[in-house]
Design an enzyme around this catalytic site. Sequence first.
Site, short mmCIF file in Angstrom:
data_model
loop_
_atom_site.label_atom_id
_atom_site.label_comp_id
_atom_site.label_asym_id
_atom_site.label_seq_id
_atom_site.Cartn_x
_atom_site.Cartn_y
_atom_site.Cartn_z
N CYS C 74 0.85 -1.20 0.00
CA CYS C 74 0.00 0.00 0.00
C CYS C 74 0.88 1.24 0.00
O CYS C 74 0.66 2.20 -0.74
CB CYS C 74 -0.89 0.03 1.24
SG CYS C 74 -1.92 -1.43 1.47
N CYS C 178 -36.08 2.35 16.19
CA CYS C 178 -35.30 2.41 17.42
C CYS C 178 -34.41 3.66 17.45
O CYS C 178 -34.41 4.42 18.41
CB CYS C 178 -34.42 1.17 17.56
SG CYS C 178 -35.32 -0.32 18.02
N CYS C 220 -28.12 -6.21 13.54
CA CYS C 220 -29.40 -5.55 13.77
C CYS C 220 -30.50 -6.22 12.97
O CYS C 220 -31.62 -6.41 13.46
CB CYS C 220 -29.31 -4.07 13.39
SG CYS C 220 -28.94 -3.00 14.78
#
Lengths: 160, 106, 259
Positions: C74, C178, C220
């Site tokens: 990288c 939620c 979730c």
Amino acid sequence: MHEDPLRAYAGLVGRRQFLRAGMTGLLVISLPRWAVARPSLDEAIRTFTGGANVLDGRVRLDLPPLVENGNAVGITVVAESPMTEDDHVRRIAVFNEKNPEANVVVFHLRPRSGHAMVSTRIRLATSQVVVAVAEMSDGSFWSSRASAIVTLAACIEDLS
Amino acid sequence: MARTLVNVPKVAKQGEVVEIKAMIAHPMETGYRIGPNGSNIARDIIRRFTCTYNGEEVFSADLFPAVSANPFIAFTLVATTSGTIDFTWTDDAGKTQTASATITVN
Amino acid sequence: MHALWRLAAVAVAAVCGIVSAAGIEDGEKRSGFDFMAPATQALQADDMSNPGMLWVLQGEQLWQQAQGRADVACSGCHNDARQTMRGVAARYPAFDAATGRPIDLAGRINSCRAERQQAEPLAPESDALLALTAYVTHQSRGMPITPATDARLARFRDNGRRLFQSRIGQLDLSCASCHDDNWGKRLGGSVIPQAHPTGYPLYRLEWQTVGSLQRRLRNCMIGVRAEPFAFGAAELVDLELHLMDRARGLLIETPAVRP
């Protein structure tokens, strides 16, 4: 993801109390080997001390009273000691009441530790008592106990 | 690739008590978990941690499955002489991983 | 069985007080950090005890390792990540011209591997991919989330918002049920946070390891008894686009710690 055994264990305790009401026979059959085999908190401490008398004081266990997740509970144990060649802490051990195994960790200290102070992170399967025992260089044992309420996460991962 | 994180003060005064922190990436698999196929996941934990200061063992710990994954241990040492502080973690199979740090004492 | 699920959904709806629709007012935007116990906050705040730092350190090493048939690291193209990657994660996901779709950071790392390094992709949730993603995101720690303004992202972000507001699963709940309407209240013993992705990849105590936002989103979905999107699914990236827009201005925390 795999089922979390600690959570499974926590559920088991509730079941155990329920079963105790009148199905004691079934209880023994339904518990895994380790749940039956584990020594009690006091037995584990006796094994560590070799049966010596354990006194209250000279050591303090810090444990958060309310734990968000039992997978990593930070604890610190501090023992009062000058940490000299003649008078120091040799070992600090931590035990629990309700995990599958009573032992948590045993630290080996020396005068060169400077202070008798150790911290780590431990697993608590459910709300329970934790005890720290310090072994002094004169062979005496001192202990401190604390308890924590462990809450369970609302959203756990799937078991597939 | 060793995945450890140790914190040792670079410089200390002679006789000073310094705090040491050591952490290693490890699942600390308890041996009590059940895998998806219904069989037990084998235990795999770091069993022992030792710290040596210029070759002399100054601190150690015996770990059990109740120590959290990616075990973290903090303790103290008296800074005596400049040198190397070495850390060794040994797992159930006897395999060791190490880390080290230098300290200058004046 | 169906009736049982209906009953469960009603029970959860009752607990959550679904009828209220407060949402998140201006000035009320808060990181999940603020909802944690002091002990968990302390764990994140100290780099020497934050276990997520183990992955960041691994990522730092991987950044410099030559990979693939191109035998390039990288750092071979991007040099020192501390400079070149600073602020990058704060504006991801970005538009990827090659696919004509948004791409998240982990996707970009894998596309870089394929095209530049000629290496095999890293598996979702592998330590190596999490480590590199955590290392790159860590370079933006403390910087505010500033979503990319590329107009080509708009329709994907809109789709993400639609997904966020769509009721799914046997419990018939949306993300918004939620995290918009009932944040700050409790679900069991846990406080419902506002669901801002400020700290991913993060160390979740429940996981006992570092995981990605996609892992959390799938959690979730499983939680509301819905079939989760696969790792790398376009929908999950669209959702991330919306979440980052929703979290605009909050500071990157990677590696965060959550219960």
